[in-house]
Design an enzyme around this catalytic site. Structure first.
Site, PDB file in Angstrom:
ATOM      1  CE1 TYR A  60      -4.103  -1.359  -0.654  1.00 42.99           C
ATOM      2  CE2 TYR A  60      -3.223  -3.107   0.725  1.00 42.99           C
ATOM      3  CZ  TYR A  60      -4.160  -2.647  -0.184  1.00 42.99           C
ATOM      4  OH  TYR A  60      -5.139  -3.491  -0.650  1.00 42.99           O
ATOM      5  CG  ASP A  98      -7.677   6.409  -8.367  1.00 40.92           C
ATOM      6  OD1 ASP A  98      -8.502   7.255  -7.980  1.00 40.92           O
ATOM      7  OD2 ASP A  98      -7.773   5.823  -9.466  1.00 40.92           O
ATOM      8  CG  HIS A 116     -13.898  -1.455  -3.435  1.00 42.69           C
ATOM      9  ND1 HIS A 116     -13.646  -1.929  -4.703  1.00 42.69           N
ATOM     10  CD2 HIS A 116     -15.038  -2.066  -3.040  1.00 42.69           C
ATOM     11  CE1 HIS A 116     -14.602  -2.790  -5.054  1.00 42.69           C
ATOM     12  NE2 HIS A 116     -15.465  -2.876  -4.057  1.00 42.69           N
ATOM     13  CB  CYS A 124      -7.420   2.558  15.197  1.00 35.90           C
ATOM     14  SG  CYS A 124      -7.079   1.671  16.733  1.00 35.90           S
ATOM     15  CG  ASN A 241     -15.535  -0.915 -19.683  1.00 33.94           C
ATOM     16  OD1 ASN A 241     -15.029  -0.238 -18.797  1.00 33.94           O
ATOM     17  ND2 ASN A 241     -15.254  -2.196 -19.851  1.00 33.94           N
TER      18      ASN A 241
HETATM   19  N1  APR Z   1     -11.443   3.806 -20.694  1.00 37.41           N
HETATM   20  C1  APR Z   1     -12.532   3.046 -20.393  1.00 37.41           C
HETATM   21  N2  APR Z   1     -12.440   1.792 -19.930  1.00 37.41           N
HETATM   22  C2  APR Z   1     -11.205   1.285 -19.766  1.00 37.41           C
HETATM   23  C3  APR Z   1     -10.029   2.005 -20.053  1.00 37.41           C
HETATM   24  C4  APR Z   1     -10.188   3.327 -20.539  1.00 37.41           C
HETATM   25  N3  APR Z   1      -9.139   4.093 -20.850  1.00 37.41           N
HETATM   26  N4  APR Z   1      -8.957   1.230 -19.773  1.00 37.41           N
HETATM   27  C5  APR Z   1      -9.443   0.067 -19.324  1.00 37.41           C
HETATM   28  N5  APR Z   1     -10.807   0.088 -19.322  1.00 37.41           N
HETATM   29  C6  APR Z   1     -11.743  -0.954 -18.890  1.00 37.41           C
HETATM   30  C7  APR Z   1     -11.216  -2.351 -19.068  1.00 37.41           C
HETATM   31  O1  APR Z   1     -11.544  -2.813 -20.367  1.00 37.41           O
HETATM   32  C8  APR Z   1     -11.944  -3.100 -17.953  1.00 37.41           C
HETATM   33  O2  APR Z   1     -13.198  -3.620 -18.432  1.00 37.41           O
HETATM   34  O3  APR Z   1     -11.910  -0.767 -17.500  1.00 37.41           O
HETATM   35  C9  APR Z   1     -12.212  -2.021 -16.911  1.00 37.41           C
HETATM   36  C10 APR Z   1     -11.352  -2.152 -15.659  1.00 37.41           C
HETATM   37  O4  APR Z   1     -11.678  -3.344 -15.027  1.00 37.41           O
HETATM   38  P1  APR Z   1     -10.967  -3.866 -13.704  1.00 37.41           P
HETATM   39  O5  APR Z   1      -9.480  -3.784 -13.854  1.00 37.41           O
HETATM   40  O6  APR Z   1     -11.577  -5.183 -13.402  1.00 37.41           O
HETATM   41  O7  APR Z   1     -11.341  -2.782 -12.607  1.00 37.41           O
HETATM   42  P2  APR Z   1     -12.638  -2.662 -11.706  1.00 37.41           P
HETATM   43  O8  APR Z   1     -13.848  -3.096 -12.452  1.00 37.41           O
HETATM   44  O9  APR Z   1     -12.604  -1.298 -11.145  1.00 37.41           O
HETATM   45  O10 APR Z   1     -12.320  -3.708 -10.567  1.00 37.41           O
HETATM   46  C11 APR Z   1     -13.182  -3.792  -9.502  1.00 37.41           C
HETATM   47  O11 APR Z   1     -11.754  -5.295  -8.319  1.00 37.41           O
HETATM   48  O12 APR Z   1      -9.473  -5.379  -8.393  1.00 37.41           O
HETATM   49  C12 APR Z   1     -10.563  -5.246  -7.525  1.00 37.41           C
HETATM   50  O13 APR Z   1     -11.046  -3.950  -5.616  1.00 37.41           O
HETATM   51  C13 APR Z   1     -10.495  -3.875  -6.908  1.00 37.41           C
HETATM   52  O14 APR Z   1     -11.995  -1.980  -7.092  1.00 37.41           O
HETATM   53  C14 APR Z   1     -11.420  -3.063  -7.797  1.00 37.41           C
HETATM   54  C15 APR Z   1     -12.454  -4.080  -8.217  1.00 37.41           C
END
Ligand code: APR
Length: 268
Positions: A60, A98, A116, A124, A241
């Site tokens: 972290y 973030d 999250h 604590c 997406n």
């Molecule tokens: N613009 C739009 N979409 C995008 C871009 C972009 N520039 N770049 C990537 N993506 C899409 C990817 O295609 C994917 O479908 O964003 C999505 C990101 O997916 P994940 O990495 O699975 O992220 P997320 O859905 O936020 O994950 C959920 O899982 O890893 C754990 O706790 C963590 O909060 C997170 C949760």
């Protein structure tokens, strides 16, 4: 169907890692779910923290350093501009830790529900008091070297819960809470833990007339189920997406591409 966010009165936005991709923050899934040969599921769990808290704090600390170096991109800024100027009621829910939504929002118009948790907070482990904390306790080489990452805003640094106001004590290179002198942990929802704000989120999903999901893969529950809840309460649903997501049959409008390009247009 050519719709825009301004056509709606009550809007719920859910964001995921994809909205921060163009700020240079890589997602766990981009990195094949690995960090220094550890599966992320092995460092982002309560069990990992119980077994090796130093390893978890190294992970972290690295994420705090990386997040502090990143800047909000046009997608983060477009949501703030829209909230500042639109007549609609808007609620932002993010799975991201973030802090980029908050850093884009200097006037505090659109505070996100960070379901999250957040990289700029620690908790604590005894009494659960949450502190604003932007320390990296370890540097990128994994050496114990506490330093500030400036992840907290100037306004946050004036608040009582800002950790730097206290004399920090450590045990075995781990930070202790000022309240109980118990170990501090990142205020992050780890795998196997229950996300924050679920009752509030459910209520907003039931009441919205537009639900927009941005940059989330639809793989991690409960957030992956929000589309269905909103849709079953008659909201229109939009997904922005880079790729199709498993819930595609519940989406009215799918806008495929980069969030930094599409979000400013949809929220114009
Ligand atoms: N613009 C739009 N979409 C995008 C871009 C972009 N520039 N770049 C990537 N993506 C899409 C990817 O295609 C994917 O479908 O964003 C999505 C990101 O997916 P994940 O990495 O699975 O992220 P997320 O859905 O936020 O994950 C959920 O899982 O890893 C754990 O706790 C963590 O909060 C997170 C949760």
């Amino acid at each position: 169907m050519n719709i825009k966010a301004r056509d709606f009165k009550k809007i719920v936005i859910l964001t995921g890692a994809g909205i921060s991709a163009e700020s240079g923050i890589s997602t766990f899934r981009d990195a094949n779910g690995l960090w220094e040969n550890h599966k992320v599921q092995e460092v982002a769990t309560p069990e990992a923290y119980a077994r090796d808290p130093q390893l978890v704090w190294k992970f972290y600390s690295m994420r705090r350093i990386q997040a502090a170096k990143a800047l909000p991109n046009p997608a983060h800024r477009a949501l703030i501009n829209f909230a500042a100027n639109a007549g609609s009621e808007i609620h932002l829910i993010t799975q991201n830790v973030d802090v980029l939504h908050e850093r884009a929002d200097i006037t505090g118009k659109l505070p996100p529900l960070c379901m999250h948790g957040s990289l700029n907070q620690s908790r604590c482990t005894h009494c659960e008091t949450v502190y604003l904390d932007d320390h990296a306790y370890f540097d990128l080489d994994g050496n114990y070297a506490p330093s500030r990452t400036e992840l907290c805003s100037a306004e946050e640094r004036t608040r009582d819960e800002y950790l730097h106001h206290y004399k920090l004590e450590y045990a075995h290179f781990l930070p202790l809470s000022p309240c109980c002198k118990a170990p501090l942990r990142p205020h992050i929802v780890w795998f196997g833990e229950i996300p924050f704000f679920m009752a509030k989120i459910e209520k907003r999903l039931r009441e919205c007339d537009l639900f927009v999901s941005i940059g989330t893969s639809g793989q991690v529950y409960p957030a992956a189920g929000f589309l269905q809840v909103a849709k079953s309460h008659n909201a229109r649903t939009v997904c922005i997406n880079k790729e199709a997501i498993p819930q595609s049959h519940m989406i009215d409008v799918f806008l495929e591409g980069k969030a930094a390009e599409i979000v400013p247009d949809f929220f114009a």
